[in-house]
Design an enzyme around this catalytic site. Structure first.
Site, PDB file in Angstrom:
ATOM      1  CG  PHE A   1      -2.007   1.002   1.177  1.00 45.75           C
ATOM      2  CD1 PHE A   1      -3.129   0.780   0.399  1.00 45.75           C
ATOM      3  CD2 PHE A   1      -1.904   2.182   1.883  1.00 45.75           C
ATOM      4  CE1 PHE A   1      -4.150   1.723   0.341  1.00 45.75           C
ATOM      5  CE2 PHE A   1      -2.913   3.128   1.827  1.00 45.75           C
ATOM      6  CZ  PHE A   1      -4.037   2.901   1.056  1.00 45.75           C
TER       7      PHE A   1
ATOM      8  CG  ASP B   1      -0.455  -2.233   7.066  1.00 42.53           C
ATOM      9  OD1 ASP B   1      -1.559  -2.514   7.573  1.00 42.53           O
ATOM     10  OD2 ASP B   1      -0.217  -1.144   6.511  1.00 42.53           O
TER      11      ASP B   1
ATOM     12  CE1 TYR C   1      -9.449   3.013   6.722  1.00 41.41           C
ATOM     13  CE2 TYR C   1      -8.570   4.280   8.547  1.00 41.41           C
ATOM     14  CZ  TYR C   1      -8.435   3.776   7.278  1.00 41.41           C
ATOM     15  OH  TYR C   1      -7.291   4.002   6.572  1.00 41.41           O
ATOM     16  CE  LYS C   2      -8.166   0.097   4.998  1.00 40.99           C
ATOM     17  NZ  LYS C   2      -6.736   0.026   4.687  1.00 40.99           N
TER      18      LYS C   2
ATOM     19  NE  ARG D   1     -10.473  -2.524  -2.558  1.00 37.62           N
ATOM     20  CZ  ARG D   1      -9.884  -1.880  -1.545  1.00 37.62           C
ATOM     21  NH1 ARG D   1      -8.682  -2.250  -1.136  1.00 37.62           N
ATOM     22  NH2 ARG D   1     -10.471  -0.867  -0.950  1.00 37.62           N
TER      23      ARG D   1
HETATM   24  C1  LIG Z   1      -6.015   1.284   4.404  1.00 37.62           C
HETATM   25  C2  LIG Z   1      -4.557   1.079   4.574  1.00 37.62           C
HETATM   26  C3  LIG Z   1      -3.761   2.004   5.248  1.00 37.62           C
HETATM   27  C4  LIG Z   1      -4.360   3.310   5.682  1.00 37.62           C
HETATM   28  O1  LIG Z   1      -3.525   4.083   6.447  1.00 37.62           O
HETATM   29  P1  LIG Z   1      -4.103   5.398   7.138  1.00 37.62           P
HETATM   30  O2  LIG Z   1      -2.956   5.977   7.828  1.00 37.62           O
HETATM   31  O3  LIG Z   1      -5.231   4.984   8.010  1.00 37.62           O
HETATM   32  O4  LIG Z   1      -4.633   6.275   6.049  1.00 37.62           O
HETATM   33  C5  LIG Z   1      -2.432   1.698   5.483  1.00 37.62           C
HETATM   34  N1  LIG Z   1      -1.904   0.543   5.034  1.00 37.62           N
HETATM   35  C6  LIG Z   1      -2.647  -0.359   4.352  1.00 37.62           C
HETATM   36  C7  LIG Z   1      -2.028  -1.631   3.886  1.00 37.62           C
HETATM   37  C8  LIG Z   1      -3.978  -0.110   4.076  1.00 37.62           C
HETATM   38  O5  LIG Z   1      -4.700  -0.970   3.387  1.00 37.62           O
END
Ligand SMILES: *Cc1c(COP(=O)(O)O)cnc(C)c1O
Length: 420
Positions: free
Chosen positions: A127, A198, A223-224, A379
């Site tokens: 990501f 992560d 939040y996921k 997705r």
């Molecule tokens: C959604 C996501 C993030 C989001 O990071 P934020 O700091 O909350 O914006 C980070 N890493 C991965 C792999 C994600 O899927």
């Protein structure tokens, strides 16, 4: 055996022990929500909890509520709840900041633990924020380190004696490919490298056992799959054996050993608390706590194993139905076919990016919410807490209908908005 009809799906839903957990959420009637991997739905209990926090605790309790309503303990308390979902001890997880910021903190600590090594190993498809944070930290540290990006299949061999930290996302946000967290952690340990996982698309979706894998650090989103609400605080994990080793660089007062002594010099708290920085966002934390509770509720209904089994069944059903109905329309499976290499999402690649974006918009217009990820990925997240077999069936049917009639090929679906 995958269901062969919508009636079969209804029967599976009626027999589903997890089915009643859907009632924990407010999901609009008629909507099929396949984007809980981006933003989980609102738990029914959140409005009441927030109203109470505002009216009673903030409204009447005012500043006293830091003690009387235990606001000050929220980061530890929610951390302990999340720990149950990721194979950690209660005092190894804390809630704070965003995933990006937490990654900065733990990556900093990891690099300090390996001063004689200079490589951060990751994947080019990780990501972007993870890669950006590593790049920013490298710059802060004077450019002595290198971010080395290698493709998934070459990761094993790439973990050599020069690697300080292996920084990976367990489930690929585009394809849903799931890395073998245990095997890679073992490989890293053997090579003397520190692991940073992560868990953005793992926590709350399926069982993770960080301590069984001997993982060193982890971060993840609230939040996921944890349903904590838009912009919910994130979590971080530090294995107990590393907690005293180093301080993290965002040495704010909430991570001090005695924040309310107001001392001049920084002295880090002794445990996971040193990974806090500033004042916790109380209202967001209260919503997140309710979100985490929705997942903990599954522990009484077969636990994470039951969630995982349902997630696999939903994904298999969707893949089978989409492939059966859409083979002629240029959609190809972009997720691993083997469920054991998949997270809780299914992705299809479209013929090109413009049509891919428009197909998702046309689906949303019909009440089926998935999302689009550049360059060409459709997705679909299958959060087993609230997605039903009929939802997977109906979503595949809606997608087939849109492809067959080319209903996506309209100007209003082809214009891209800011957030995809
Ligand atoms: C959604 C996501 C993030 C989001 O990071 P934020 O700091 O909350 O914006 C980070 N890493 C991965 C792999 C994600 O899927």
């Amino acid at each position: 055996m995958s269901p062969a009809s919508r009636a079969d799906c209804e029967a599976l839903d009626a027999a589903d022990a997890l089915g009643r957990l859907r009632r924990q959420f407010r999901i609009p009637e008629g909507l099929i929500y396949l984007d809980g991997n981006s933003l989980g739905p609102v738990p029914e209990s959140v409005s009441g909890a927030l109203a109470q926090a505002v009216e009673r605790d903030w409204g009447r309790g005012l500043v006293r509520s830091w003690n009387n309503a235990d606001w000050i303990e929220l980061p530890q308390r929610i951390g302990a709840a999340i720990a149950r979902l990721i194979g950690a001890e209660a005092d190894e997880v804390i809630v704070a900041d965003s995933t990006s910021v937490n990654l900065f903190k733990v990556l900093s600590a990891a690099l300090r633990m390996r001063p004689d090594r200079a490589v951060i190993l990751s994947e080019p498809g990780n990501f972007p924020t993870d890669l950006y944070i590593a790049q920013g930290l490298i710059e802060q540290l004077g450019g002595r380190h290198t971010l080395r990006l290698v493709e998934r299949d070459a990761l094993g061999q790439a973990i050599g004696p020069d690697v300080a930290a292996v920084m990976l996302t367990q489930v690929d946000y585009r394809s849903g490919h799931r890395l073998d967290l245990e095997a890679i952690s073992a490989r890293a340990r053997a090579a003397g490298a520190i692991t940073i996982w992560d868990l953005a698309h793992s926590a709350g979706a399926f069982e993770v056992d960080l301590n069984a894998a001997g993982a060193d650090f982890a971060v993840g989103c609230g939040y996921k799959y944890l349903n904590g609400g838009p912009g919910a605080p994130a979590f971080l994990f530090v294995a107990r054996r590393h907690q005293q080793a180093f301080t993290q660089p965002l040495s704010g007062w909430m991570g001090h050993a005695r924040p309310f002594a107001f001392e001049t010099g920084y002295q880090p708290a002794s445990g996971i608390g040193r990974y806090l920085c500033g004042t916790p966002p109380v209202l967001s934390m209260i919503a997140l706590e309710r979100g985490v509770d929705t997942v903990l509720a599954a522990l009484g209904h077969g636990g994470m194993a039951a969630l995982r089994a349902k997630s696999v069944a939903l994904c298999e059903l969707f893949i089978e139905q989409v492939e059966r109905r859409c083979a002629a329309f240029g959609l190809t499976l972009a997720s691993p076919r083997d469920a054991s290499s998949r997270g809780s999402q299914v992705s299809f690649a479209s013929a090109d990016g413009d049509s891919g974006y428009a197909i998702i918009q046309a689906l949303i217009a019909r009440g089926v919410i998935g999302d689009f990820r550049a360059p060409d990925i459709l997705r679909f997240g299958f959060a087993p807490l609230y997605v039903r077999h009929v939802d997977a069936w109906d979503a595949a049917e809606a997608l087939a209908e849109i492809m067959r009639t080319e209903a996506w090929n309209r100007p209003e679906f082809l214009t891209r908005q800011a957030v995809t």
